[in-house]
Enzyme design. Sequence first.
Site, PDB file in Angstrom:
ATOM      1  N   CYS B  79       0.835  -1.204   0.000  1.00 32.99           N
ATOM      2  CA  CYS B  79       0.000   0.000   0.000  1.00 32.99           C
ATOM      3  C   CYS B  79       0.869   1.253   0.000  1.00 32.99           C
ATOM      4  O   CYS B  79       1.569   1.524  -0.962  1.00 32.99           O
ATOM      5  CB  CYS B  79      -0.999  -0.027   1.156  1.00 32.99           C
ATOM      6  SG  CYS B  79      -2.316   1.178   0.951  1.00 32.99           S
ATOM      7  N   HIS B 181      -3.963  -4.701  -0.032  1.00 33.23           N
ATOM      8  CA  HIS B 181      -3.524  -5.262   1.247  1.00 33.23           C
ATOM      9  C   HIS B 181      -3.633  -6.783   1.207  1.00 33.23           C
ATOM     10  O   HIS B 181      -4.712  -7.309   1.454  1.00 33.23           O
ATOM     11  CB  HIS B 181      -4.381  -4.718   2.388  1.00 33.23           C
ATOM     12  CG  HIS B 181      -4.106  -3.288   2.709  1.00 33.23           C
ATOM     13  ND1 HIS B 181      -3.125  -2.910   3.593  1.00 33.23           N
ATOM     14  CD2 HIS B 181      -4.643  -2.145   2.233  1.00 33.23           C
ATOM     15  CE1 HIS B 181      -3.081  -1.589   3.660  1.00 33.23           C
ATOM     16  NE2 HIS B 181      -3.989  -1.096   2.840  1.00 33.23           N
ATOM     17  N   GLU B 183      -2.683  -8.795   3.381  1.00 29.44           N
ATOM     18  CA  GLU B 183      -3.032  -9.269   4.729  1.00 29.44           C
ATOM     19  C   GLU B 183      -4.508  -9.087   5.047  1.00 29.44           C
ATOM     20  O   GLU B 183      -4.988  -9.538   6.074  1.00 29.44           O
ATOM     21  CB  GLU B 183      -2.153  -8.563   5.769  1.00 29.44           C
ATOM     22  CG  GLU B 183      -2.530  -7.129   6.110  1.00 29.44           C
ATOM     23  CD  GLU B 183      -2.089  -6.084   5.066  1.00 29.44           C
ATOM     24  OE1 GLU B 183      -1.667  -6.473   3.967  1.00 29.44           O
ATOM     25  OE2 GLU B 183      -2.216  -4.877   5.374  1.00 29.44           O
TER      26      GLU B 183
END
Lengths: 265, 203
Positions: B79, B181, B183
């Site tokens: 990001c 992202h 994650e």
Amino acid sequence: MLKKRIIPCLDVHGGRVVKGTNFVNLRDAGDPVELAATYDQEGADELVFLDITASSDGRAIMLDVVRHTAEEVFIPFTVGGGLRTIEDIRDMLKAGADKISLNTSAVQTPRLISDGAWKFGSQCIVVAIDARRRRHADGTVDPTQDAWEVYIHGGRTATGMDVLTWAREVEKLGAGEILLTSMDCDGTKDGYDIALTRAVSEAVTIPVIASGGVGNLEHIRAGLTEGKADAALAASIFHYKEYTIRETKEYLEKCGVPVRRWQKK
Amino acid sequence: MIAIIDYGMGNLRSVQKGLEKAGYASVITADPEQVRQAPGVILPGVGAFADAMNNLRTSGMIEPIQEVVAAGKPFLGICLGFQLMFEASEEGGNFQGLGIFPGQVRRLPPGLKVPHMGWNALTIRQANPFMDGISDGAEFYFVHSYYVDPADPGLIIATADYGLHFCAIAGREHVFGAQFHPEKSSDLGLKILENFGKQVHAC
């Protein structure tokens, strides 16, 4: 192309997910972390936890729930309910929440929005707006007039503020998203207030999450298309397993609404 | 152990948890020496570009990052961390970045809602081990108001469409960046972290 999001909402009380109507007849519905992981595996795009405990003990328990969820669940999740200070926000984000949602405190202290956005970024500040159609003095709704008033304290206190004005204001203050709940529709299962959803979506340039009133999948479709919402939040239809997330997405896809494909390992 | 750089910009724990779920141990560190020694490095981040560069500078992280990249060790920017890898950003004026890759960071065009927030599909532009198990059209979670415009189109591994086809993943050899992202992108996001972990162990 950006997909429309489907967001199950979990009410958390004393560290457990509860189901009930208007905060009465609460029934235990399971462990929040387990439920969150299940929704992730079913293809939910995001989750919202609403802490309905509203006590300091409850806050500690909620932080624990958030910590455990962050270890198990790898989709974004928002935590709302009773956050009043920058420290409250920081604690939730540090525990692992991706976004926090402000409602009453945002109305009472609008600076909380701008301070939060400045310190943590707009992307993690959601402002929840509880909207109710304006009424005549006798309590009846004027169906020819699309005007809504902002309510706080879980819908118990009218503020006199106009919803569209407040929506524009929170965007200006730095909110990254609006979670818009129609109090008139909430719990009815008759569908979102489409006129409200559309009016707010058109009034701001930040994403709007429609909430309140979903009873079937057609309601979700209408909120995302006619209502122009970016995301659809629902609680009971998912909790009571009336529809799965997968069915919801299949239906929306068939109707031509762009949704994230359901995938499982 | 993979080093996740802690420079005061956002929630790093989810990156660590994601790596752990993918089977790789990591350490969140603000120590430049630990970053130098690490076999692989992740630069996450949310927030403003200029603040982030400032924090990297004051925490003494810029040199270690450049050394890790020059040494050919696996490196992943996520990001804002991805945007920082480029030469400059127009966010808040014109600010210099790390310059690992040539190119600029630009504001998303007007007319669509900003931030670009939610799940979007990737169009894969070139095969890469970093993309093992990820098929064309796979969806990932984005939150950003700026995008990278690499000066070298050969860096672009995948794009996404939001008013324009912007670069969603760029990379060369063992150095990568993702605008989304991983994650927070469920199983496929964890697969990306796993692919990165594999490269760290293979090097």
